[in-house]
Design a protein around this motif. Structure first.
Motif, PDB file in Angstrom:
ATOM      1  N   ASP A   6       0.820  -1.212   0.000  1.00  0.00           N
ATOM      2  CA  ASP A   6       0.000   0.000   0.000  1.00  0.00           C
ATOM      3  C   ASP A   6       0.857   1.266   0.000  1.00  0.00           C
ATOM      4  N   ARG A   8       2.181   4.771  -0.906  1.00  0.00           N
ATOM      5  CA  ARG A   8       1.516   5.985  -1.386  1.00  0.00           C
ATOM      6  C   ARG A   8       2.471   7.170  -1.343  1.00  0.00           C
ATOM      7  N   LYS A   9       2.333   8.038  -2.334  1.00  0.00           N
ATOM      8  CA  LYS A   9       3.070   9.293  -2.347  1.00  0.00           C
ATOM      9  C   LYS A   9       2.158  10.396  -2.865  1.00  0.00           C
ATOM     10  N   THR A  10       1.899  11.354  -1.995  1.00  0.00           N
ATOM     11  CA  THR A  10       1.106  12.526  -2.353  1.00  0.00           C
ATOM     12  C   THR A  10       1.963  13.757  -2.116  1.00  0.00           C
ATOM     13  N   GLU A  15      -1.117  16.315  -5.599  1.00  0.00           N
ATOM     14  CA  GLU A  15      -1.021  15.316  -6.674  1.00  0.00           C
ATOM     15  C   GLU A  15      -0.602  13.968  -6.099  1.00  0.00           C
ATOM     16  N   GLU A  16      -1.334  12.917  -6.461  1.00  0.00           N
ATOM     17  CA  GLU A  16      -1.046  11.562  -5.997  1.00  0.00           C
ATOM     18  C   GLU A  16      -0.159  10.856  -7.019  1.00  0.00           C
ATOM     19  N   ARG A  19      -0.655   5.430  -5.596  1.00  0.00           N
ATOM     20  CA  ARG A  19      -1.958   5.254  -4.961  1.00  0.00           C
ATOM     21  C   ARG A  19      -2.120   3.824  -4.449  1.00  0.00           C
ATOM     22  N   GLY A  20      -1.359   3.492  -3.439  1.00  0.00           N
ATOM     23  CA  GLY A  20      -1.532   2.190  -2.812  1.00  0.00           C
ATOM     24  C   GLY A  20      -0.973   1.036  -3.604  1.00  0.00           C
ATOM     25  N   ASP A 221      -1.130   6.091 -13.779  1.00  0.00           N
ATOM     26  CA  ASP A 221      -1.647   7.106 -12.853  1.00  0.00           C
ATOM     27  C   ASP A 221      -1.422   6.714 -11.396  1.00  0.00           C
ATOM     28  N   GLY A 222      -0.260   6.128 -11.118  1.00  0.00           N
ATOM     29  CA  GLY A 222       0.098   5.805  -9.746  1.00  0.00           C
ATOM     30  C   GLY A 222      -0.534   4.548  -9.196  1.00  0.00           C
ATOM     31  N   GLU A 223      -1.235   3.792 -10.030  1.00  0.00           N
ATOM     32  CA  GLU A 223      -1.890   2.562  -9.575  1.00  0.00           C
ATOM     33  C   GLU A 223      -1.363   1.360 -10.349  1.00  0.00           C
TER      34      GLU A 223
END
Length: 276
Positions: A6, A8-10, A15-16, A19-20, A221-223
């Motif tokens: 999980d 995460r970096k925001t 901006e993410e 995302r996990g 997109d970060g996923e």
């Protein structure tokens, strides 16, 4: 075993970037992370060894949570993670041998590090690794005299002399010609197999990921939108990774080098370097 849970970096602007994302890497496998520019690939790698500080999640290497360490404990943990950079990250005015031995700096005293004084065992190991990566006889060459492929080999040798538990590799072929790119990938996968060191590698050439990786992870997109063996990376999977839709909705998927700018742009945002 590297176990990421999980992650995460925001960024402070909201901006993410991640995302996990969860992923396990172990044994002697080579795991390739692919995806379009801005998908979060380089951020993922740099959060694992905390060159970029993640917002949340867990990163465990052999049961030790890297994200909970600080100071000396963090420095010691980083010795177990060999990092190979896209832009080589060599000290240009130093020799090949000096650059390779810098991989042992975490194991010597501050005074010996300042004097670049290493043990006989370290020097012998460096010669062995240089021979292994095809740079025997180049130990006294300055780094700025080398070709791009030779510089990348120096970066690989530097990481290997650390005797790491995992190799983290960020776009190692982005500035290399196709023949040299394959030589570098051959070297990385051989090291993984022979030394029982897992390799986690960001790469934008899909064809190389398919040819060399044991497992492929697709980020968008970060996923994480794909994970599986190369034979499962079909047209639908590639289209989902690079276009966010199956091929019958968006046309043929992108293969080969889907984005020539991938991994080469760096933007300073909110005091941090954000990369794709």
């Amino acid at each position: 075993m590297l176990s990421v849970t999980d992650l995460r970096k925001t960024y402070s602007g909201g901006e993410e970037a991640l995302r996990g994302v969860s992923l396990d890497v172990g044994g002697n496998e080579t795991v390739a992370v692919i995806g379009p520019s801005g998908a979060g690939k380089s951020t993922f790698i740099s959060c694992i060894n905390r060159l970029t500080e993640p917002t949340d999640g867990q990163v465990e290497l052999d049961g030790v949570d890297i994200l909970r360490l600080s100071g000396k404990d963090l420095r010691n943990a980083r010795r177990d993670m060999g990092m190979i950079f896209q832009e080589f990250n060599l000290v240009e005015r130093l020799t090949v041998m000096e650059n390779v031995l810098s991989g042992r700096l975490g194991y010597v005293s501050t005074w010996n590090a300042f004097r670049r004084k290493f043990s006989g065992d370290d020097v012998e190991r460096a010669y062995e690794v240089l021979d292994r990566v095809g740079l025997a006889g180049h130990e006294n060459d300055r780094a700025d005299e080398l070709s791009g492929g030779q510089r990348q080999r120096v970066g690989i040798a530097r990481a290997v002399v650390q005797r790491p538990k995992i190799l983290l590799v960020d776009e190692p072929t982005s500035s290399l010609d196709p023949e040299t790119s394959r030589a570098v990938m051959d070297l990385l996968t051989t090291i993984a197999a022979e030394d029982e060191i897992p390799v986690l590698i960001n790469i934008h050439e899909v064809n190389l990921a398919i040819e060399y990786a044991d497992r492929i992870v697709g980020l968008r997109d970060g996923e994480k939108v794909f994970e599986g063996p190369p034979e499962e990376l079909d047209e639908a999977a590639q289209s989902q990774i690079y276009r966010g839709a199956p091929p019958d909705e968006e046309g043929d998927p992108v293969v080969g080098r889907p984005d020539e700018t991938d991994g080469t742009e760096e933007v300073v945002r909110d005091g941090e370097i954000k990369r794709g």
